[in-house]
Design an enzyme around this catalytic site. Structure first.
Site, PDB file in Angstrom:
ATOM      1  N   GLU A 120       4.814  -7.171  -7.120  1.00  0.00           N
ATOM      2  CA  GLU A 120       5.077  -5.710  -6.833  1.00  0.00           C
ATOM      3  C   GLU A 120       6.243  -4.876  -7.005  1.00  0.00           C
ATOM      4  O   GLU A 120       6.829  -4.067  -6.742  1.00  0.00           O
ATOM      5  CB  GLU A 120       4.693  -5.243  -5.330  1.00  0.00           C
ATOM      6  N   GLU A 221      -4.090  -9.804  -4.416  1.00  0.00           N
ATOM      7  CA  GLU A 221      -4.225  -9.785  -2.981  1.00  0.00           C
ATOM      8  C   GLU A 221      -5.058  -8.576  -2.622  1.00  0.00           C
ATOM      9  O   GLU A 221      -5.190  -7.431  -3.108  1.00  0.00           O
ATOM     10  CB  GLU A 221      -2.825  -9.328  -2.456  1.00  0.00           C
TER      11      GLU A 221
END
Ligand SMILES: *[C@@H]1O[C@H](CO)[C@@H](O)[C@H](O)[C@H]1NC(C)=O
Ligand SMILES: CC(=O)N[C@H]1CO[C@H](CO)[C@@H](O)[C@@H]1O
Length: 302
Positions: A120, A221
């Site tokens: 991220e 995820e």
């Protein structure tokens, strides 16, 4: 799953042939419930628990808790594959993770599914696409026989931020997608999840063009907090909702042919509370499919 075979489904068309189901993997922490670092034997116990469901896990930093050094022999012993990782955000973390990988990966490529560089980082605005590509390419040069990619939020693939990775030849892309953090009520959560992933894939496919067949895109995820977790607006933490999200969202995505890493394998009670975007204290210790002591919380059959 190769993008070229998934996209027609993303656009809502019927598949020409029944495709193989996706692979379920798990995000795995590198600490024990008390916050101490996991040893090889702890990873082996993790793998024994996960084994009926999966043979694949991902970690976030190769050097933190000596995780690469400890998890690779455990994976070898238990027939697992691991996505190893570099935390590139600082020079220091980049250097220590790549050094850890250099001492562990050569000779063990058979248990290394891939290496992700960054988690991220685009979402946090830490790197531009070009800057992240440079980091990925540095790691590719170090490990020419291993697939190297990254993990980022689905919307960074959908909004073009990750385009330089796609045009720059990165072939392993993990997209994180949490309907929970989008404040979706459980009744709509699976739809939001599918919508997110479809948007990401559509854009990646468009930018990749003929190269799309070489790109592996998977959910990096996804998951839902169980009883004891914090609510996020209409997204309510509960074990029943986690089971619903798993059965509808995760199992549905796997049936669709997409590989999915579930976040996360086990509760991590050592984690401190963090403050979320809404200023509320967020509990991050109840995201495990299993409890910290590796007990079932809900039925995990698809
Ligand atoms: C459900 O999610 C979809 C996809 O994000 C969205 O378009 C729709 O408005 C949502 N419906 C409700 C009732 O929240
Ligand atoms: C290149 C860059 O922006 N690096 C920053 C990423 O974020 C860390 C903190 O998480 C900074 O220390 C880096 O300078």
């Amino acid at each position: 799953m190769r993008l070229s075979t998934l996209l027609p489904l993303a656009l809502g068309l019927a598949p020409a042939a029944v495709s193989a189901a996706g692979t379920l993997g798990f995000a795995l922490g590198d600490k024990n419930p008390d916050g101490s670092c996991k040893a090889q034997s702890d990873y082996e116990a993790d793998f024994d628990k996960l084994s009926p469901l999966s043979k694949l896990v991902r970690i976030y930093s190769a050097s933190d808790c000596n995780s690469a050094k400890n998890i690779v022999p455990a994976a070898k012993a238990k027939g697992f594959k691991v996505v190893l990782a570099v935390w590139p955000d600082t020079e220091e973390s980049f250097n220590s993770d790549t050094a850890a990988l250099k001492s562990v990966v050569p000779g063990n490529e058979d248990v290394v599914e891939a290496i992700t560089v960054g988690s991220e980082t685009l979402y946090r605005g830490n790197f531009t696409g070009e800057q992240l590509l440079e980091k990925i390419n540095q790691v590719k040069q170090m490990f020419p026989n291993v697939v190297v990619g990254t993990a980022d939020s689905w919307n960074k693939y959908a909004d073009g931020t990750a385009d330089p990775l796609i045009t720059g030849g990165v072939t392993y892309l993990l997209g994180n997608a949490f309907a929970y953090w989008q404040g979706a009520p459980i009744t709509n959560a699976s739809r939001v999840y599918f919508d997110d992933i479809s948007q990401a894939i559509e854009h990646v496919q468009k930018i990749a063009g003929a190269n799309a067949k070489n790109i592996r895109f998977a959910t990096g995820e996804t998951g839902w907090p169980t009883d004891g977790g914090s609510n996020y607006g209409p997204a309510v933490a509960s074990t029943q909702n986690a089971e619903t999200f798993y059965k509808q969202g995760v199992c549905g995505m796997l049936k669709w042919g997409m590989d999915v890493f579930y976040f996360e394998a086990f509760d991590e009670p050592w984690k401190p509370k963090s403050v979320g975007d809404d200023g509320q204290a967020e509990d991050e210790t109840h995201w495990g499919m299993f409890t910290a002591d590796r007990k079932d919380k809900f039925d995990t059959t698809c």
